[in-house]
Design a protein around this motif. Structure first.
Motif, PDB file in Angstrom:
ATOM      1  N   PHE A   1      83.174 -71.555  77.950  1.00 47.65           N
ATOM      2  CA  PHE A   1      83.438 -70.696  79.100  1.00 47.65           C
ATOM      3  C   PHE A   1      83.587 -69.241  78.661  1.00 47.65           C
ATOM      4  O   PHE A   1      83.578 -68.923  77.476  1.00 47.65           O
ATOM      5  N   SER A   2      83.765 -68.369  79.647  1.00 45.05           N
ATOM      6  CA  SER A   2      83.604 -66.939  79.405  1.00 45.05           C
ATOM      7  C   SER A   2      84.901 -66.141  79.354  1.00 45.05           C
ATOM      8  O   SER A   2      85.005 -65.186  78.589  1.00 45.05           O
ATOM      9  N   PHE A   3      85.877 -66.471  80.199  1.00 40.87           N
ATOM     10  CA  PHE A   3      87.093 -65.650  80.304  1.00 40.87           C
ATOM     11  C   PHE A   3      88.302 -66.374  79.711  1.00 40.87           C
ATOM     12  O   PHE A   3      88.573 -67.519  80.082  1.00 40.87           O
ATOM     13  N   PRO A   4      89.017 -65.692  78.792  1.00 36.37           N
ATOM     14  CA  PRO A   4      88.763 -64.379  78.192  1.00 36.37           C
ATOM     15  C   PRO A   4      87.854 -64.498  76.971  1.00 36.37           C
ATOM     16  O   PRO A   4      87.625 -65.609  76.476  1.00 36.37           O
ATOM     17  N   SER A   5      87.368 -63.377  76.489  1.00 32.94           N
ATOM     18  CA  SER A   5      86.513 -63.382  75.305  1.00 32.94           C
ATOM     19  C   SER A   5      87.324 -63.754  74.067  1.00 32.94           C
ATOM     20  O   SER A   5      88.267 -63.057  73.699  1.00 32.94           O
ATOM     21  N   GLY A   6      86.954 -64.874  73.429  1.00 37.62           N
ATOM     22  CA  GLY A   6      87.655 -65.295  72.222  1.00 37.62           C
ATOM     23  C   GLY A   6      87.447 -64.338  71.068  1.00 37.62           C
ATOM     24  O   GLY A   6      88.369 -64.086  70.274  1.00 37.62           O
ATOM     25  N   HIS A   7      86.229 -63.781  70.937  1.00 38.05           N
ATOM     26  CA  HIS A   7      85.961 -62.802  69.885  1.00 38.05           C
ATOM     27  C   HIS A   7      86.878 -61.584  70.038  1.00 38.05           C
ATOM     28  O   HIS A   7      87.454 -61.094  69.058  1.00 38.05           O
ATOM     29  N   SER A   8      86.994 -61.098  71.274  1.00 37.23           N
ATOM     30  CA  SER A   8      87.812 -59.905  71.517  1.00 37.23           C
ATOM     31  C   SER A   8      89.284 -60.175  71.247  1.00 37.23           C
ATOM     32  O   SER A   8      89.986 -59.357  70.648  1.00 37.23           O
ATOM     33  N   MET A   9      89.759 -61.331  71.688  1.00 33.22           N
ATOM     34  CA  MET A   9      91.167 -61.666  71.462  1.00 33.22           C
ATOM     35  C   MET A   9      91.450 -61.857  69.981  1.00 33.22           C
ATOM     36  O   MET A   9      92.479 -61.389  69.464  1.00 33.22           O
ATOM     37  N   THR A  10      90.551 -62.529  69.266  1.00 34.17           N
ATOM     38  CA  THR A  10      90.740 -62.726  67.831  1.00 34.17           C
ATOM     39  C   THR A  10      90.752 -61.400  67.092  1.00 34.17           C
ATOM     40  O   THR A  10      91.524 -61.213  66.141  1.00 34.17           O
ATOM     41  N   ALA A  11      89.900 -60.468  67.518  1.00 32.31           N
ATOM     42  CA  ALA A  11      89.887 -59.154  66.887  1.00 32.31           C
ATOM     43  C   ALA A  11      91.233 -58.451  67.059  1.00 32.31           C
ATOM     44  O   ALA A  11      91.751 -57.847  66.112  1.00 32.31           O
ATOM     45  N   VAL A  12      91.815 -58.533  68.247  1.00 35.20           N
ATOM     46  CA  VAL A  12      93.104 -57.882  68.496  1.00 35.20           C
ATOM     47  C   VAL A  12      94.211 -58.520  67.661  1.00 35.20           C
ATOM     48  O   VAL A  12      94.963 -57.828  66.964  1.00 35.20           O
ATOM     49  N   THR A  13      94.336 -59.844  67.719  1.00 34.33           N
ATOM     50  CA  THR A  13      95.428 -60.500  67.001  1.00 34.33           C
ATOM     51  C   THR A  13      95.261 -60.362  65.484  1.00 34.33           C
ATOM     52  O   THR A  13      96.228 -60.114  64.769  1.00 34.33           O
ATOM     53  N   SER A  14      94.038 -60.485  64.994  1.00 34.48           N
ATOM     54  CA  SER A  14      93.808 -60.399  63.553  1.00 34.48           C
ATOM     55  C   SER A  14      94.047 -58.985  63.035  1.00 34.48           C
ATOM     56  O   SER A  14      94.716 -58.795  62.011  1.00 34.48           O
ATOM     57  N   CYS A  15      93.517 -57.986  63.739  1.00 38.19           N
ATOM     58  CA  CYS A  15      93.737 -56.607  63.310  1.00 38.19           C
ATOM     59  C   CYS A  15      95.216 -56.241  63.390  1.00 38.19           C
ATOM     60  O   CYS A  15      95.730 -55.506  62.536  1.00 38.19           O
ATOM     61  N   ALA A  16      95.913 -56.744  64.398  1.00 38.00           N
ATOM     62  CA  ALA A  16      97.349 -56.478  64.506  1.00 38.00           C
ATOM     63  C   ALA A  16      98.102 -57.090  63.332  1.00 38.00           C
ATOM     64  O   ALA A  16      99.001 -56.452  62.749  1.00 38.00           O
TER      65      ALA A  16
END
Length: 267
Positions: free
Chosen positions: A154-169
């Motif tokens: 499925f599409s919402f939310p973007s897993g790539h985008s969420m992983t980028a936020v949590t990992s970079c944080a």
């Protein structure tokens, strides 16, 4: 009947002034942490409501951006290959998770067990939260003519985008104390480029709507806020001062005793 109002006023005074001992301080931190976590979750909740209600302005925005970027991708196949590399390799979830796992192993070697637990819980908990929301919302991915890329699920939310936020944080909040102060803007810029870049690649490749990407960012911020506040509460319990994102989550990681185990919060 005994008048309890003076006793109640004294109790409230202890909580509001911060002089009521460790229980009062913990209670104040708990209330503040809950409020801040709820505040961080409000933007994601709003995005979720708009997506679920099929809000017309949001739908038009998603559709127009997707179609415009899709036409650009069809006209520039070489750029599509670059986007594929960025979204799957350079900034891909597997790369991000490997970096976080490496940091967790290093923290365990440094005997910073609580910080290692925070990093692991933030990364794993964020991934599970994103997967749960995806399966609850069940939003379909974009259907575009002559697609240049495909993605399952499925599409919402973007897993790539969420992983980028949590990992970079996680990387920022753990490693910032090791970076000289004059150079600390550099990792912040690199993290921002990665987070924004991942979001762009997902929409440009036609596998996510803009609102999917924004939802992933917002949910990632909410998860990091909740876990960071929990870690900050532990710091208060062991008598350590508050920190800011610019200092990192545990500035003492540079010392020989990054996380003392036998210290009381009462002073």
């Amino acid at each position: 009947m005994t008048d309890r109002s003076p006793r109640i006023r004294r109790l409230l005074g202890r909580f509001t002034t911060g002089h009521g001992g460790p229980d009062a301080r913990f209670g104040a931190r708990l209330v503040a942490g809950t409020a801040l976590t709820a505040l961080a979750a409000v933007p994601f909740s709003l995005a979720l409501v708009l997506v679920e209600s099929h809000w017309t302005p949001l739908h038009r925005l998603d559709q127009s951006v997707a179609e415009r970027l899709h036409r650009s991708a069809l006209d520039h196949p070489g750029w599509v290959r670059v986007l594929d590399f960025l979204t799957h390799v350079a900034w891909g979830p597997a790369t991000m998770r490997i970096l976080v796992a490496g940091v967790v192993v290093w923290l365990l070697w440094r005997r910073a067990y609580r910080l290692a637990a925070w990093a692991a819980v933030t990364a794993i908990g964020g991934g599970l939260m994103g997967l749960l929301v995806k399966n609850v919302v069940e939003r379909a991915r974009p259907h575009l003519p002559d697609p240049v890329s495909h993605a399952p699920g499925f599409s919402f939310p973007s897993g790539h985008s969420m992983t980028a936020v949590t990992s970079c944080a996680v990387l920022l909040l753990v490693l910032l104390p090791l970076v000289p102060r004059a150079w600390r803007p550099v990792p912040w810029v690199l993290a921002a480029v990665a987070v924004l870049g991942v979001g762009y690649t997902r929409v440009a490749l036609g596998v996510h709507w803009v609102s999917d990407v924004v939802g992933g960012w917002l949910l990632g911020v909410a998860v990091v806020t909740a876990t960071a506040l929990a870690f900050e509460a532990w710091r208060g319990d062991v008598g350590r001062p508050r920190t800011t994102p610019a200092e990192g989550l545990e500035p003492e990681i540079t010392t020989e005793d990054p996380e003392p185990a036998g210290r009381s919060g009462s002073q």
